[in-house]
Structure formats: structure tokens, C-alpha cells
Design an enzyme around this catalytic site. Structure first.
Site, PDB file in Angstrom:
ATOM      1  N   GLU A 188       0.802  -1.241   0.000  1.00 52.02           N
ATOM      2  CA  GLU A 188       0.000   0.000   0.000  1.00 52.02           C
ATOM      3  C   GLU A 188       0.827   1.279   0.000  1.00 52.02           C
ATOM      4  O   GLU A 188       0.579   2.191   0.787  1.00 52.02           O
ATOM      5  CB  GLU A 188      -0.941  -0.011   1.211  1.00 52.02           C
ATOM      6  CG  GLU A 188      -1.887  -1.195   1.201  1.00 52.02           C
ATOM      7  CD  GLU A 188      -2.861  -1.206   2.377  1.00 52.02           C
ATOM      8  OE1 GLU A 188      -2.661  -0.445   3.339  1.00 52.02           O
ATOM      9  OE2 GLU A 188      -3.847  -1.981   2.308  1.00 52.02           O
TER      10      GLU A 188
ATOM     11  N   ASN B 219       2.144  -5.239  -3.117  1.00 51.75           N
ATOM     12  CA  ASN B 219       0.720  -5.521  -2.884  1.00 51.75           C
ATOM     13  C   ASN B 219      -0.026  -4.211  -2.618  1.00 51.75           C
ATOM     14  O   ASN B 219       0.453  -3.358  -1.875  1.00 51.75           O
ATOM     15  CB  ASN B 219       0.625  -6.432  -1.641  1.00 51.75           C
ATOM     16  CG  ASN B 219      -0.726  -7.054  -1.409  1.00 51.75           C
ATOM     17  OD1 ASN B 219      -1.266  -7.727  -2.289  1.00 51.75           O
ATOM     18  ND2 ASN B 219      -1.293  -6.862  -0.221  1.00 51.75           N
TER      19      ASN B 219
ATOM     20  N   HIS C 182     -10.325  -5.729  -2.589  1.00 51.03           N
ATOM     21  CA  HIS C 182     -11.410  -5.456  -1.641  1.00 51.03           C
ATOM     22  C   HIS C 182     -12.459  -4.628  -2.384  1.00 51.03           C
ATOM     23  O   HIS C 182     -12.357  -3.403  -2.474  1.00 51.03           O
ATOM     24  CB  HIS C 182     -10.884  -4.672  -0.429  1.00 51.03           C
ATOM     25  CG  HIS C 182      -9.896  -5.419   0.400  1.00 51.03           C
ATOM     26  ND1 HIS C 182     -10.243  -6.539   1.135  1.00 51.03           N
ATOM     27  CD2 HIS C 182      -8.579  -5.231   0.628  1.00 51.03           C
ATOM     28  CE1 HIS C 182      -9.176  -6.990   1.776  1.00 51.03           C
ATOM     29  NE2 HIS C 182      -8.160  -6.220   1.479  1.00 51.03           N
TER      30      HIS C 182
ATOM     31  N   GLU D  47      -6.401 -10.562  -1.428  1.00 53.47           N
ATOM     32  CA  GLU D  47      -7.239 -10.308  -0.243  1.00 53.47           C
ATOM     33  C   GLU D  47      -8.700 -10.156  -0.647  1.00 53.47           C
ATOM     34  O   GLU D  47      -9.411  -9.271  -0.160  1.00 53.47           O
ATOM     35  CB  GLU D  47      -6.760  -9.033   0.488  1.00 53.47           C
ATOM     36  CG  GLU D  47      -5.316  -9.077   0.905  1.00 53.47           C
ATOM     37  CD  GLU D  47      -4.845  -7.840   1.671  1.00 53.47           C
ATOM     38  OE1 GLU D  47      -5.692  -7.047   2.141  1.00 53.47           O
ATOM     39  OE2 GLU D  47      -3.628  -7.667   1.791  1.00 53.47           O
TER      40      GLU D  47
ATOM     41  N   ASP E  61     -12.416  -9.795  -1.174  1.00 56.88           N
ATOM     42  CA  ASP E  61     -13.747  -9.799  -0.567  1.00 56.88           C
ATOM     43  C   ASP E  61     -14.610  -8.831  -1.363  1.00 56.88           C
ATOM     44  O   ASP E  61     -14.095  -7.898  -1.973  1.00 56.88           O
ATOM     45  CB  ASP E  61     -13.743  -9.513   0.941  1.00 56.88           C
ATOM     46  CG  ASP E  61     -12.988  -8.280   1.371  1.00 56.88           C
ATOM     47  OD1 ASP E  61     -12.794  -7.359   0.552  1.00 56.88           O
ATOM     48  OD2 ASP E  61     -12.594  -8.216   2.551  1.00 56.88           O
TER      49      ASP E  61
HETATM   50  C1  XIL Z   1      -6.711  -5.981   8.020  1.00 63.48           C
HETATM   51  C2  XIL Z   1      -7.162  -7.128   8.921  1.00 63.48           C
HETATM   52  O1  XIL Z   1      -8.098  -7.912   8.227  1.00 63.48           O
HETATM   53  C3  XIL Z   1      -7.767  -6.576  10.189  1.00 63.48           C
HETATM   54  O2  XIL Z   1      -7.987  -7.628  11.111  1.00 63.48           O
HETATM   55  C4  XIL Z   1      -6.845  -5.539  10.827  1.00 63.48           C
HETATM   56  O3  XIL Z   1      -7.510  -4.942  11.931  1.00 63.48           O
HETATM   57  C5  XIL Z   1      -6.453  -4.472   9.840  1.00 63.48           C
HETATM   58  O4  XIL Z   1      -5.861  -5.097   8.698  1.00 63.48           O
HETATM   59  N1  XIL Z   1      -5.090  -4.429   3.458  1.00 63.48           N
HETATM   60  C6  XIL Z   1      -4.151  -5.312   3.959  1.00 63.48           C
HETATM   61  C7  XIL Z   1      -4.504  -6.165   5.111  1.00 63.48           C
HETATM   62  O5  XIL Z   1      -3.081  -5.451   3.383  1.00 63.48           O
HETATM   63  O6  XIL Z   1      -3.390  -6.426   5.934  1.00 63.48           O
HETATM   64  C8  XIL Z   1      -5.612  -5.570   5.926  1.00 63.48           C
HETATM   65  O7  XIL Z   1      -5.993  -6.515   6.928  1.00 63.48           O
HETATM   66  C9  XIL Z   1      -6.780  -5.198   5.052  1.00 63.48           C
HETATM   67  C10 XIL Z   1      -6.368  -4.177   4.023  1.00 63.48           C
END
Ligand code: XIL
Length: 299
Positions: free
Chosen positions: A127, A169, A206, A235, A237
Site C-alpha cells: 500500500e 501488494n 477489496h 485479499e 472480498d
Molecule cells: C486488516 C485485517 O483484516 C484486520 O484484522 C486488521 O484490523 C487491519 O488489517 N489491506 C491489507 C490487510 O493489506 O493487511 C488488511 O488486513 C486489510 C487491508
């Protein structure tokens, strides 16, 4: 095939999930996770605050719980994540400049040494780009330490564990038309041209009403792969868990030869960091949602 992992393996890919160490005592959770997935990412346990709570004092107890569960159950592990503006321990948050850069190097070396030869992909940097139309880097203590902090992280990581694929990432980089996507593309192209060691790009994926899935995601994956890196959905969702959108994302990965696999960010909706979006593949009681069948049928 009857599970996501086995179905993905038919095309040489994996299907993974984020695992939270605190849920490993929940047998509904572990039985689904063990049955369906063949790749594991620790949801929080390999982050900087968890693994180096005091400078130079590493703690892998939670990370190893996730790692050991995964390997004992025959799964591979993605490492997440070594250099990030978020979830830094307090001591790192207060660092800047060369001291921070040395701390980042020390952190990468310490964590990668512990897992040397055991992690298939590492999210080396997470990020680093800003949202919106600027195409700029995200402001952070790491960014303020010098624009080359990202390549410093990758060069350090390559030396620490040459066997791991090294990934960049990010989120909001799935839509090819977005400035953030283009900025990440320019960085990866530059790294490949200059020989900075990068092997893969992770697309968090996401998806929600503010950053929805767009069918040009496949173009994005193809264009990055054409730079000579692997790609992965890291990741996933989807707010509301549309079966069609889940199938589309799955098909986008399958359409790109260099797409290594898909990871969803949790098992049941109740396990999700965005539980209110009901974004995952399993209901809270462990039953399969329509999105699950859509993914399985697509694989
Ligand atoms: C999130 C987790 O799911 C949570 O439990 C935590 O509180 C915050 O981080 N991008 C990422 C992940 O790279 O590490 C994040 O995970 C979600 C967004």
C-alpha cells in the site's frame, strides 16, 4: 473437484484464505479452512507490530501458530507484510529518515531469516500509493525517508531469502483506468527495466460500492503480467458477495497465465474485517453461500 483448493490446482493455481490465529481453536472455522484452501496468509500475525514489538526483539509466536497450522495441514504460506505505513509498532512510528531505513532493513532481515525457504511469496511492500487521481506515493514516514525506500526493501528482501517470490501488494489498483493503477504499473515497469528484484504484484481486490469490480481487471492483470511479473489476487472480498462478481474475478485470474492464484480475506462472513458487508464465501454457520458455488464452478 469438490473443494476450492483442489479445483484451483487443476490449472496449477491455488485458492487461499487469510487465517487469524485467534480462530484456530474454532473447529467450524478450521474444518472449513482445512478442507477448502491450499494457501494461507496470516491476517495480522506476520505484520510489523506483531513480529517486532520492540526494536530488535522479534516475536513469532502468533505468526508461527498460523504458519505451523498451515504447513501441518499441507498448505503453502504467503508472507504478509514486511514494509507498510500501517500496523507499525510504536517504536517504528516515531522513527524517520536513515534511522527508519535501517530499522526497515533490520525488520526485513529478521523476519525473512526466521522463515527462510518457507514462504512462497512475500508481500515485501504494502500500500505505498495514494488513493485518488494524483498517482502519487502515499505520504508516510517510509515515503518521507526517500522515494527509493521501496526498491531498498526489495533489494534487502532478495538478499535475505532468494527462494521467495517478492511481491508488491496494494488495493484500488484493479481498475486499469485508475491513476493509482497506472502509478503502480509505472513503478513495476521501472523496477523491471532497472533490475530491481520484483517477482509479483498482489491485487488485494477489496471490492465495495466505493471501489467496485470492473471487468477491465483482466486487462490490468494481463498488462502487469506482460511486464514480466506474476500476479495474484491476494485479499479478495466483495461487498454483498455477488456470485457473478466472484465468478468474474476467478475467471480473470484463470485467463491470465501468470496469475498464481486467488486468496479470499477470511473464511465466514463473521470472520471478515468487513463483516457488515457479508463479503465472503461462507455463512456464519459454516454453510456455503451462492458465491462459493459460483467460484467452484468457475475454477
Ligand atoms: C486488516 C485485517 O483484516 C484486520 O484484522 C486488521 O484490523 C487491519 O488489517 N489491506 C491489507 C490487510 O493489506 O493487511 C488488511 O488486513 C486489510 C487491508
Amino acid at each position: 473437484e469438490s473443494t476450492l483448493g483442489a479445483a484451483a490446482a487443476q490449472s496449477g493455481r491455488y485458492f487461499g484464505t487469510a487465517i487469524a490465529s485467534g480462530r484456530l481453536s474454532d473447529s467450524t472455522y478450521t474444518s472449513i479452512a482445512n478442507r477448502e484452501f491450499n494457501m494461507v496468509t496470516a491476517e495480522n500475525e506476520m505484520k510489523i507490530d506483531a513480529t517486532e514489538p520492540q526494536r530488535g526483539q522479534f516475536n513469532f509466536s502468533s505468526a508461527d501458530r498460523v504458519y505451523n497450522w498451515a504447513v501441518q495441514n499441507g498448505k503453502e504460506v504467503r508472507g504478509h507484510t514486511l514494509a507498510w505505513h500501517s500496523q507499525q509498532p510504536g517504536w517504528m512510528q516515531s522513527l524517520s529518515g536513515n534511522d527508519l531505513r535501517q530499522a526497515m532493513i533490520g525488520h526485513i532481515n529478521g523476519v525473512m531469516a526466521h522463515y527462510k525457504g518457507k514462504i512462497v511469496q512475500w508481500d515485501v511492500v504494502n500500500e505505498a500509493f495514494a488513493d485518488g487521481s494524483s498517482g502519487a506515493r502515499r505520504d508516510s514516514n517510509l515515503q518521507r525517508s526517500g522515494n527509493d525506500w521501496i526498491e531498498l526493501a526489495f533489494r534487502t528482501a532478495r538478499a535475505a531469502d532468494p527462494s521467495a517470490k517478492l511481491c508488491y501488494n496494494d488495493y484500488n489498483v484493479e481498475d486499469w483506468t485508475w491513476a493509482k493503477t497506472q502509478a503502480m504499473y509505472s513503478m513495476v515497469r521501472d523496477f523491471k527495466q532497472r533490475g530491481v528484484p520484483i517477482d509479483c504484484v498482489g491485487f488485494q481486490a477489496h471490492f465495495n460500492s466505493g471501489s467496485p469490480y470492473n471487468s477491465n481487471f483482466r486487462t490490468t492483470l494481463q498488462n502487469f503480467a506482460a511486464l514480466g511479473v506474476d500476479v495474484a489476487v491476494t485479499e479478495l472480498d466483495i461487498q454483498g458477495a455477488s456470485p457473478t462478481t466472484y465468478a468474474n474475478v476467478t475467471n480473470d485470474c484463470l485467463a491470465v497465465e501468470r496469475c498464481l492464484g486467488v486468496t479470499v480475506w477470511g473464511v465466514r462472513d463473521s470472520d471478515s474485517w468487513r463483516a457488515e458487508h457479508t463479503p465472503l464465501l461462507f455463512n456464519n454457520d459454516g454453510s456455503k453461500k451462492a458465491a462459493y458455488s459460483a467460484v467452484l464452478n468457475a475454477l
